[in-house]
Design an enzyme around this catalytic site. Sequence first.
Site, short mmCIF file in Angstrom:
data_model
loop_
_atom_site.label_atom_id
_atom_site.label_comp_id
_atom_site.label_asym_id
_atom_site.label_seq_id
_atom_site.Cartn_x
_atom_site.Cartn_y
_atom_site.Cartn_z
N ASN A 1 9.04 -10.55 -2.32
CA ASN A 1 10.17 -10.27 -2.76
C ASN A 1 11.45 -11.33 -2.61
O ASN A 1 12.40 -11.35 -3.63
CB ASN A 1 10.94 -8.94 -2.29
CG ASN A 1 12.24 -8.63 -2.75
OD1 ASN A 1 12.75 -8.15 -3.66
ND2 ASN A 1 13.23 -8.94 -1.41
N LYS B 1 10.97 -16.93 -12.87
CA LYS B 1 10.47 -15.61 -13.17
C LYS B 1 9.34 -15.55 -14.31
O LYS B 1 8.51 -14.86 -14.27
CB LYS B 1 11.86 -14.48 -13.40
CG LYS B 1 12.67 -14.19 -12.18
CD LYS B 1 12.16 -13.78 -11.02
CE LYS B 1 13.01 -13.52 -9.99
NZ LYS B 1 12.20 -13.05 -8.75
N TYR C 1 16.67 -19.70 -12.51
CA TYR C 1 16.23 -18.31 -12.27
C TYR C 1 15.02 -17.82 -13.42
O TYR C 1 14.01 -17.32 -13.01
CB TYR C 1 17.29 -17.50 -12.30
CG TYR C 1 16.93 -16.11 -11.65
CD1 TYR C 1 17.11 -15.77 -10.38
CD2 TYR C 1 16.82 -15.03 -12.48
CE1 TYR C 1 16.73 -14.57 -9.85
CE2 TYR C 1 16.61 -13.63 -12.19
CZ TYR C 1 16.47 -13.47 -10.69
OH TYR C 1 16.26 -12.10 -10.37
N ASP D 1 11.15 -18.93 6.22
CA ASP D 1 11.39 -19.57 4.97
C ASP D 1 10.51 -19.53 4.21
O ASP D 1 9.43 -20.42 4.23
CB ASP D 1 12.18 -21.11 5.25
CG ASP D 1 12.60 -21.69 3.73
OD1 ASP D 1 12.01 -20.97 2.94
OD2 ASP D 1 13.13 -22.88 4.16
N VAL D 2 10.04 -18.49 3.43
CA VAL D 2 8.75 -18.58 2.65
C VAL D 2 8.62 -19.33 1.38
O VAL D 2 7.41 -19.45 0.89
CB VAL D 2 8.84 -17.00 1.99
CG1 VAL D 2 8.81 -15.99 2.96
CG2 VAL D 2 9.98 -16.75 0.90
C1 BGC Z 1 19.26 -10.67 -11.54
C2 BGC Z 1 20.75 -9.87 -11.70
C3 BGC Z 1 20.72 -9.33 -12.90
C4 BGC Z 1 19.50 -8.42 -13.64
C5 BGC Z 1 19.99 -8.17 -14.95
C6 BGC Z 1 18.29 -9.96 -12.14
O1 BGC Z 1 16.81 -10.53 -12.03
O2 BGC Z 1 19.13 -11.18 -10.29
O3 BGC Z 1 21.74 -10.87 -11.27
O4 BGC Z 1 21.86 -8.49 -12.98
O5 BGC Z 1 18.50 -9.59 -13.38
O6 BGC Z 1 20.22 -9.04 -15.72
#
Ligand code: BGC
Length: 267
Positions: free
Chosen positions: A92, A169, A165, A65-66
Amino acid sequence: MPRDLEGARAIVTGASSGIGAAIAQAFGAAGASVVVNYHSDEEGAAKVVEDIRSAGGQGEAVKADVSKAEDCAQLFATAETKFGGVDILVSNAGIQKDAAFTDLSLGDWQQVIDLNLTGQFLCAQEAVRRFRAQGHDAKRSPALGKIILMSSVHQAIPWAGHVNYASAKGGVKALMESLAQEVAGEKIRVNAIAPGAIKTDINRAEWEDEEGRKKMLELIPYGRIGEPDDIARAAVWLASDASDYVVGTTLFVDGGMALYPSFREGG
Ligand code: BGC
């Protein structure tokens, strides 16, 4: 596949499926020995290792589990005992836990940040420590080591319903660039790949559905959804000495998704 990674030793996290699996397989085919990390899909990881071995390469599956420092260390310990060290980290592993903003639980916010951002920090930190401890062997590579972080087009493109998310990122971009600046003088190359829509389990519900696929394609100027191998080929190049002067860059591999496709008409 040209043997651009001959003799290199790599760790790929989240390598039991999708983009990570494709990268591990491509690294093996390019001549690298690969630690294939998985979290729960033991079978998937075993299959990736089998593919690497049947192509004549070396692979080792390691459960970790990173988002935990001790687990990251385990990956590097395996690279050390099985392959004699490590030259390349591809960080990744990642997940999505999607929800409208006011429905997003603290737990789902935290889990995504822990794995997609903190996990990359922990593995990269261990990689830098290991590279330093190993020392530079100019016969192996002009670089002391290479780190590739997995970002996303969503480091740049805001994503409603996915703030955990996108925040992770965006953090990966800042992490990658700050780290690249800090360690470039030691000949450690840190870069990132920002995939667009790639056919993996993470977005299967969208690309398997006809309407979902159509919507995705409207966002991709190049007119096709990406394959894991599109990312794997970019990763081989970025991990190889062919990209020796590439430092602190995010390589977008997205069929043009980041080009504001809705501006094709109008604006
Ligand atoms: C997401 C995907 C998505 C893509 C483009 C990725 O980083 O994990 O679910 O389809 O970006 O939106």
